[in-house]
Design an enzyme around this catalytic site. Structure first.
Site, short mmCIF file in Angstrom:
data_model
loop_
_atom_site.label_atom_id
_atom_site.label_comp_id
_atom_site.label_asym_id
_atom_site.label_seq_id
_atom_site.Cartn_x
_atom_site.Cartn_y
_atom_site.Cartn_z
N CYS A 173 0.83 -1.31 0.01
CA CYS A 173 -0.04 0.08 0.05
C CYS A 173 0.90 1.34 0.01
O CYS A 173 2.02 1.52 0.79
CB CYS A 173 -0.85 0.12 1.24
N CYS A 210 0.64 3.35 3.20
CA CYS A 210 1.07 2.61 4.30
C CYS A 210 2.85 2.64 4.24
O CYS A 210 3.21 2.84 5.14
CB CYS A 210 0.69 1.23 4.45
#
Length: 490
Positions: free
Chosen positions: A416, A419
């Protein structure tokens, strides 16, 4: 290695009472009376107790240091959090240059997350303050940032040849600027800011929140960090590891017996990683997608998600340990800020963006935060680490550094993008804090008006350090908010 021991339980209790009274008295001069908690009612139901179980054991003195959780709560929520939040909104700290396209160096790439909330929107160069995008990452004054490209090229040419017009002292200073990255004991793998794949990101427009990224890909990242980089043998099983064989009713006693048997340095390493993991999980619980809505998403705290990650009943007692490790990490980074204050107090450090008024206000706010950190009375004593036999301590410190540097590389394996962004930033922030803690002599010997010989921080490290600490401060503040929400469920 030095292992901190307390000879009797009575001594520990007495010390806790003495320290606690001193600190609360110190805080009370600035904390309003409305922060005092009411006595709990004896008529609470079992459901009430369950709602509060996330916090019932989160109290008292932390392991490996003489500081209590309650004092940290008051100090952070009233003295640090309001100022660190303002600081990270300033232009100097909101723009972070990062390479989110670096391939994972450890296993084949899983491919990037296709969920829309995983996406990171880079900031156009035209939006970046002129002083930041000037490219002189290690120089802070206006004079350093207004140096022309021609002058820089000329200096580089002169340094590459024998030039009698430069004194030895001048050559040494210029070379120090050019090569300091290679000479420093970095705890992190730094992104090359000159790479065409490195882009500026506006952290305020790409906040850390729950994106939906989970499952085997996310588990593999954290499993690699814990299993391969925290000095743990494979024969010792980490509690609640989703990728490990089922251990039935194992409550992790074997793991914690092993952990307590480690030297202080390796125990600290595990607690830092666990604290970082806990902090990230709190952010995801506090900024959870509650409703897609009609064209506008609703983000907010998810109490059930919080309990799932931290309630002792849901985590076989792991939740309290995780939260205590967050407080321990907070103390480590707090100590680093207090130690690095002299570096920023020099006139040569201006946090230059090109806006003189903005720059002055930013530095003034930063110095106010440093003054608060220096006044905190119960800092972690980093001198207790790497204090044994000289050669053994040196070997252990290098092992410690390389393990953490490896963790910073694992962040390039996060699928991600958002992230990955916040994982890289917070890991680099902690790595910078460790670099500061073990550079005390170099910081003390800094000259007021000359380039920083022996110790320097790039703008990338400075932004990561303060934003990373800001994330920890936010986590502790969010714990207070979740406690309030759990009470309101009664």
């Amino acid at each position: 290695m030095i292992k901190i021991t307390i000879q009797t339980a009575g001594l520990m209790v007495l010390l806790g009472l003495l320290v606690g009274d001193f600190v609360l008295g110190w805080f009370n001069s600035n904390v309003k009376s409305n922060t005092q908690q009411k006595e709990p009612s004896s008529s609470g139901t079992a459901a009430d107790n369950q709602d509060q179980s996330c916090f019932c054991h989160l109290t008292g003195i932390l392991d490996d240091c003489f500081c209590d959780i309650e004092s940290i709560d008051v100090f952070n929520n009233f003295k640090i959090y309001p100022n660190i939040r303002k600081l990270t909104e300033r232009d100097y700290f909101r723009y972070y240059k990062v390479n989110l396209k670096r391939p994972c160096p450890f296993w084949p790439d899983d491919g990037h997350c296709s969920i829309k909330d995983c996406h990171v929107e880079p900031c156009p160069e035209s939006m970046i303050p002129v002083g930041i995008k000037a490219g002189n990452y290690n120089k802070y004054s206006q004079a350093a940032n207004t140096m022309s490209d021609m002058e820089e090229c000329e200096q580089a040419h002169e340094l590459g040849a024998i030039n009698s017009t430069l004194s030895n002292r001048s050559k040494e200073a210029f070379e120090d600027w050019a090569r300091h990255d290679d000479a420093q004991d970095h705890f992190c793998e730094l992104d090359d800011e000159t790479s065409p794949d490195a882009e500026y990101v506006d952290l305020l427009l790409n906040p850390e929140r729950y994106t939906g990224y989970k499952g085997p890909s996310a588990w593999r990242v954290w499993n690699s960090i814990y299993e391969e980089n925290c000095f743990k043998p494979r024969s010792v099983y980490r509690p609640l590891n989703p990728l490990a064989p089922s251990r039935g009713d194992d409550d992790g006693e074997g793991f914690y017996n092993w952990l307590e048997g480690l030297c202080l340095e390796k125990r600290v390493f595990y607690r830092l990683i666990s604290g970082l993991h806990s902090s990230i999980n709190i952010h995801l619980c506090a900024e959870y997608l509650l409703d897609e809505g009609w064209g506008k998403a609703l983000w907010g705290p998810n109490v059930q998600e919080f309990r799932q990650r931290f309630d002792p009943a849901e985590t076989k007692g792991e939740g309290t340990r995780r939260l205590k490790n967050l407080y321990f990490l907070y103390l480590i980074e707090l100590r680093a800020l207090s130690k690095v204050a002299p570096y920023f107090e020099r006139a040569i450090v201006n946090l230059y963006t090109g806006n003189a008024q903005e720059d002055a206000a930013t530095k003034d706010l930063l110095l106010r935060i440093f003054n608060e950190t220096k006044a905190f009375p119960m800092h972690f004593d980093e001198k207790s680490m790497f204090a044994g036999h000289k050669m053994e301590a040196k070997t252990l410190k290098e092992e410690f550094r390389l393990h953490f540097k490896n963790i910073s590389r694992i962040m390039d394996c996060v699928g991600c993008s958002k992230c990955r962004l916040w994982g890289k930033l917070q890991t680099q922030g902690l790595g910078t804090a460790l670099k500061i803690l073990f550079s005390e002599k170099e910081i003390k010997s800094l000259a007021e008006k000359n380039p920083s010989k022996g110790f320097q921080l790039t703008r990338q490290e400075i932004v990561a350090l303060l934003n990373g600490f800001g994330r920890l401060s936010t986590s502790i503040k969010e714990l207070h908010n979740f406690g309030t929400l759990l009470k309101e469920r009664r």
